[in-house]
Design an enzyme around this catalytic site. Structure first.
Site, short mmCIF file in Angstrom:
data_model
loop_
_atom_site.label_atom_id
_atom_site.label_comp_id
_atom_site.label_asym_id
_atom_site.label_seq_id
_atom_site.Cartn_x
_atom_site.Cartn_y
_atom_site.Cartn_z
N TYR A 103 36.44 21.03 25.25
CA TYR A 103 36.63 22.48 25.32
C TYR A 103 36.55 22.99 26.76
CZ TYR A 103 31.56 23.45 25.82
OH TYR A 103 30.26 23.52 26.25
N CYS A 104 37.22 24.14 26.96
CA CYS A 104 37.11 24.88 28.22
C CYS A 104 36.78 26.33 27.86
CB CYS A 104 38.38 24.74 29.07
SG CYS A 104 39.89 25.34 28.28
N TRP A 105 37.16 27.29 28.68
CA TRP A 105 36.76 28.67 28.42
C TRP A 105 37.47 29.26 27.21
CZ3 TRP A 105 33.81 32.42 27.82
CH2 TRP A 105 34.21 33.76 27.88
#
Length: 351
Positions: A103-105
């Site tokens: 995951y990222c933002w």
């Protein structure tokens, strides 16, 4: 819904983003550092997507092998904390067979890029749809979903041994959440002594949401009575308001025992200069003259008298206001002289 399967999460945001807040247990393997992320963001705004992507690839290219090896090495050596998080399953297209989640933002290019690379290398993984932003929305919704009857708060004057009781109850498989442990602070002006640094507000909320999820909702969750602020952190407002209306189990301990408890827990092994600094923080409540008197007692070595005065002149007065309010509201459902067997018997019958 519980996952039923362990999940491994990798956070590919910058280390600064990760420190602000992350999914508990996630390993941080950044695709970009903060300066590189800022550079690409500015380039995107000034020149458009294509040049920003070109520059991003130029920066990321030399890192790909080390990022891949870091994920593989950590996975092989079990450095991940395994999670039980229903939100991860809900946001992943696939499922139960794929334990690795990236995951990222916002579930954008960073996590998509790493996911594609890992899948190309036959390391099966999924991208968390909506990323950390979506996870945070889930976290905040959890605090709005509880009713007062789903919680039971252990209350009592400062020094009554409420935290010790919580620890004992948890060891006996009662559904307990220790807010002070999650906040790395014991609540009073002395609460940071011998405690590790406090987490960020986001991380405190994330950890609390995970605890609530893992405990489930079969029996009332047992917590310690707190003011909304614990050190520099705040209990999420909707959850605090629910706690404030919940039934209370009152621990009625003698003043002498409370003084002894505080002396042993906070005072005995703490240097006087640190204690003096904490007393000065009470000046707005007690006034300058009384603080001077307390400091004189502290420096004279009459430490238990010092503790007794702080309880009598500050903490007990503050607590009595909330005690009377809860008594009038009928929230005090049980009172005990800190008899552990008696409390356990009552909890078994009532919860």
């Amino acid at each position: 819904m519980s996952l039923g399967h362990s999940r491994i999460t990798v956070d590919v945001r910058t280390s600064e983003e990760y420190k602000t807040g992350h999914i508990p247990g996630a390993l941080n393997i950044p695709l970009l550092n903060e300066e590189e992320r800022a550079e690409i963001g500015i380039l995107y705004k000034k020149t458009g997507r294509e040049k920003a992507l070109d520059r991003g690839l130029e920066i990321i290219g030399p890192k790909l092998y080390s990022i891949y090896k870091a994920i593989v090495t950590a996975s092989d050596s079990n450095q991940f904390e395994l999670l039980r998080h229903s939100e991860l399953l809900r946001h992943c297209e696939q499922s139960e067979a794929i334990p690795l989640i990236i995951y990222c933002w916002r579930g954008g290019l960073r996590s998509r890029f790493v996911t594609s690379m890992l899948n190309f290398m036959d390391l099966r993984c999924n991208q968390l749809e909506g990323g950390y932003k979506s996870y945070r929305r889930w976290v905040l919704k959890q605090f709005e979903s509880y009713k007062p009857e789903e919680l039971l708060v252990i209350d009592g004057f400062t020094g009554s041994g409420k935290t010790k009781l919580l620890i004992e109850l948890k060891a006996n498989d009662y559904p307990v959440i220790d807010l002070e442990a999650l906040a790395s602070h014991k609540g009073s002006v002395f609460g940071d002594i011998s405690s590790p640094p406090q987490p960020t507000q986001q991380q405190f909320e994330n950890s609390l949401a995970e605890e609530l999820l893992n405990i489930g909702r079969v029996r009332p969750i047992i917590l310690e009575g707190e003011s909304r602020r614990i050190g520099f952190l705040q209990i999420p407002k909707p959850f605090f308001e629910t706690m404030d209306k919940a039934s209370r189990l009152m621990i009625d301990e003698t003043l002498e025992k409370r003084v002894e408890n505080i002396y042993e827990e906070y005072i005995k092994s703490t240097p006087q200069d640190i204690l003096a600094d904490r007393v000065l923080k009470l000046e707005k409540h007690l006034g300058r003259e009384r603080c001077k008197e307390l400091l004189a007692e502290l420096h004279s070595g009459d430490v238990k008298v010092f503790v007794k005065r702080i309880l009598n002149e500050h903490y007990d007065k503050v607590y009595m206001k909330s005690y009377k309010r809860r008594q009038d509201a009928g929230q005090l459902v049980y009172s005990s002289r800190n008899d552990r067997e008696e409390i356990s018997n009552w909890l078994r019958e009532s919860c």
